[in-house]
Design an enzyme around this catalytic site. Sequence first.
Site, PDB file in Angstrom:
ATOM      1  N   ASP A  17      40.819   6.053   5.394  1.00 36.40           N
ATOM      2  CA  ASP A  17      40.483   6.839   6.856  1.00 36.40           C
ATOM      3  C   ASP A  17      40.646   8.303   6.219  1.00 36.40           C
ATOM      4  OD1 ASP A  17      39.462   6.661   9.410  1.00 36.40           O
ATOM      5  OD2 ASP A  17      41.320   7.378  10.219  1.00 36.40           O
ATOM      6  N   SER A  18      39.543   9.109   6.753  1.00 33.89           N
ATOM      7  CA  SER A  18      39.523  10.554   6.248  1.00 33.89           C
ATOM      8  C   SER A  18      39.077  11.444   7.525  1.00 33.89           C
ATOM      9  CB  SER A  18      38.858  10.670   5.103  1.00 33.89           C
ATOM     10  OG  SER A  18      37.457  10.475   5.460  1.00 33.89           O
TER      11      SER A  18
ATOM     12  N   GLY B  23      29.011  15.869   6.317  1.00 35.41           N
ATOM     13  CA  GLY B  23      29.969  16.131   7.443  1.00 35.41           C
ATOM     14  C   GLY B  23      30.517  17.612   7.744  1.00 35.41           C
TER      15      GLY B  23
ATOM     16  N   ASP C 129      31.492  19.785   5.431  1.00 30.18           N
ATOM     17  CA  ASP C 129      31.522  20.556   4.053  1.00 30.18           C
ATOM     18  C   ASP C 129      30.970  21.872   4.369  1.00 30.18           C
ATOM     19  OD1 ASP C 129      32.564  18.591   2.892  1.00 30.18           O
ATOM     20  OD2 ASP C 129      30.922  17.534   1.793  1.00 30.18           O
TER      21      ASP C 129
ATOM     22  N   HIS D   8      40.260  15.860  -1.029  1.00 30.56           N
ATOM     23  CA  HIS D   8      41.215  14.844  -0.361  1.00 30.56           C
ATOM     24  C   HIS D   8      40.883  13.540  -1.115  1.00 30.56           C
ATOM     25  CE1 HIS D   8      37.449  15.124   1.814  1.00 30.56           C
ATOM     26  NE2 HIS D   8      37.891  14.424   2.598  1.00 30.56           N
ATOM     27  N   ARG D   9      39.703  13.088  -0.974  1.00 30.84           N
ATOM     28  CA  ARG D   9      39.351  11.857  -1.606  1.00 30.84           C
ATOM     29  C   ARG D   9      39.647  11.731  -3.110  1.00 30.84           C
ATOM     30  NH1 ARG D   9      37.327   7.606   0.158  1.00 30.84           N
ATOM     31  NH2 ARG D   9      35.834   6.414  -1.125  1.00 30.84           N
TER      32      ARG D   9
HETATM   33  P1  IMP Z   1      35.591   8.041   7.528  1.00 28.37           P
HETATM   34  O1  IMP Z   1      36.778   8.218   6.915  1.00 28.37           O
HETATM   35  O2  IMP Z   1      34.456   7.753   6.482  1.00 28.37           O
HETATM   36  O3  IMP Z   1      35.565   7.455   8.797  1.00 28.37           O
HETATM   37  O4  IMP Z   1      35.012   9.797   7.830  1.00 28.37           O
HETATM   38  C1  IMP Z   1      35.768  10.365   8.688  1.00 28.37           C
HETATM   39  C2  IMP Z   1      34.726  11.743   9.190  1.00 28.37           C
HETATM   40  O5  IMP Z   1      35.713  12.764   8.668  1.00 28.37           O
HETATM   41  C3  IMP Z   1      33.468  11.841   8.473  1.00 28.37           C
HETATM   42  O6  IMP Z   1      32.488  11.267   9.210  1.00 28.37           O
HETATM   43  C4  IMP Z   1      33.383  13.286   8.476  1.00 28.37           C
HETATM   44  O7  IMP Z   1      32.820  13.731   9.505  1.00 28.37           O
HETATM   45  C5  IMP Z   1      34.842  13.705   8.120  1.00 28.37           C
HETATM   46  N1  IMP Z   1      35.014  13.780   6.798  1.00 28.37           N
HETATM   47  C6  IMP Z   1      35.601  12.995   5.972  1.00 28.37           C
HETATM   48  N2  IMP Z   1      35.627  13.323   4.570  1.00 28.37           N
HETATM   49  C7  IMP Z   1      34.918  14.579   4.441  1.00 28.37           C
HETATM   50  C8  IMP Z   1      34.212  15.495   3.704  1.00 28.37           C
HETATM   51  O8  IMP Z   1      34.789  15.069   2.267  1.00 28.37           O
HETATM   52  N3  IMP Z   1      33.468  16.121   3.879  1.00 28.37           N
HETATM   53  C9  IMP Z   1      33.092  16.261   5.226  1.00 28.37           C
HETATM   54  N4  IMP Z   1      33.305  15.782   6.088  1.00 28.37           N
HETATM   55  C10 IMP Z   1      34.377  14.694   5.925  1.00 28.37           C
END
Ligand code: IMP
Length: 218
Positions: free
Chosen positions: A72-73, A162, A164, A189-190
């Site tokens: 989750d991010s 997102g 970015d 982060h990822r």
């Molecule tokens: P999920 O973890 O795939 O549900 O992502 C959650 C949301 O966080 C995404 O839809 C983006 O809006 C934002 N997000 C997460 N990681 C990034 C990134 O590396 N760049 C930009 N937005 C991010």
Amino acid sequence: MKRRPVLLATGNAGKVAELSALLDGCGVEVLGLAAFPETGAVEENGLTFEDNALVKARHAAVKTGLASLADDSGLMVDALDGAPGVHSARYADDLPPLPDESRDARNIRKLLRAVDAVPENRRDCRFVCCMAAVLPDGREMLIRGEWRGRLLSTPRGANGFGYDPVFFDPVLGKTAAELSREEKNAVSHRGKALRALLEHFENFLNKKIEPCERYPSP
Ligand code: IMP
């Protein structure tokens, strides 16, 4: 030798391919939820990234009996007490979209409005990626990767997704959307969470760590 199946609780084939490549050589075969349609989705209503990643990984492990991973991010802005946080993906779903406006663009529009009154030097923020691993015997591991930056008032760059275009890395002097995929992976982060996972996952699978481990430790 037969590889041990590991389930990544996502319907995103790109994420499955990315993890497969990363764990190549660890003796595991990474599968996605597409291989287990009966698993079903689970509600992500946790207050933290850790909660949401754990809920998804636990659900997948219980339903399939396989070692399971989930992530989750999102983006956390200090001046907004950590918002949009776990709501990052759907942050602006309450706003009517402008004509031809993507969901990402709408999220950025809402975010920039929310920080409008915050001075430039108080716009610290961070991307967070949390990964949870759960084994059928109940052992769990949590990993958190962070990337610190500052919010810009005007989007810059065409790469990524997102938030970015408004996330500025002061060390690199660029927004996340101005970095190539490789440059972003090296600092993001990822990227950090995946590298930590690679470092610890084999030991975790082979029972060489404690029942609940966290990296980095709190
Ligand atoms: P999920 O973890 O795939 O549900 O992502 C959650 C949301 O966080 C995404 O839809 C983006 O809006 C934002 N997000 C997460 N990681 C990034 C990134 O590396 N760049 C930009 N937005 C991010």
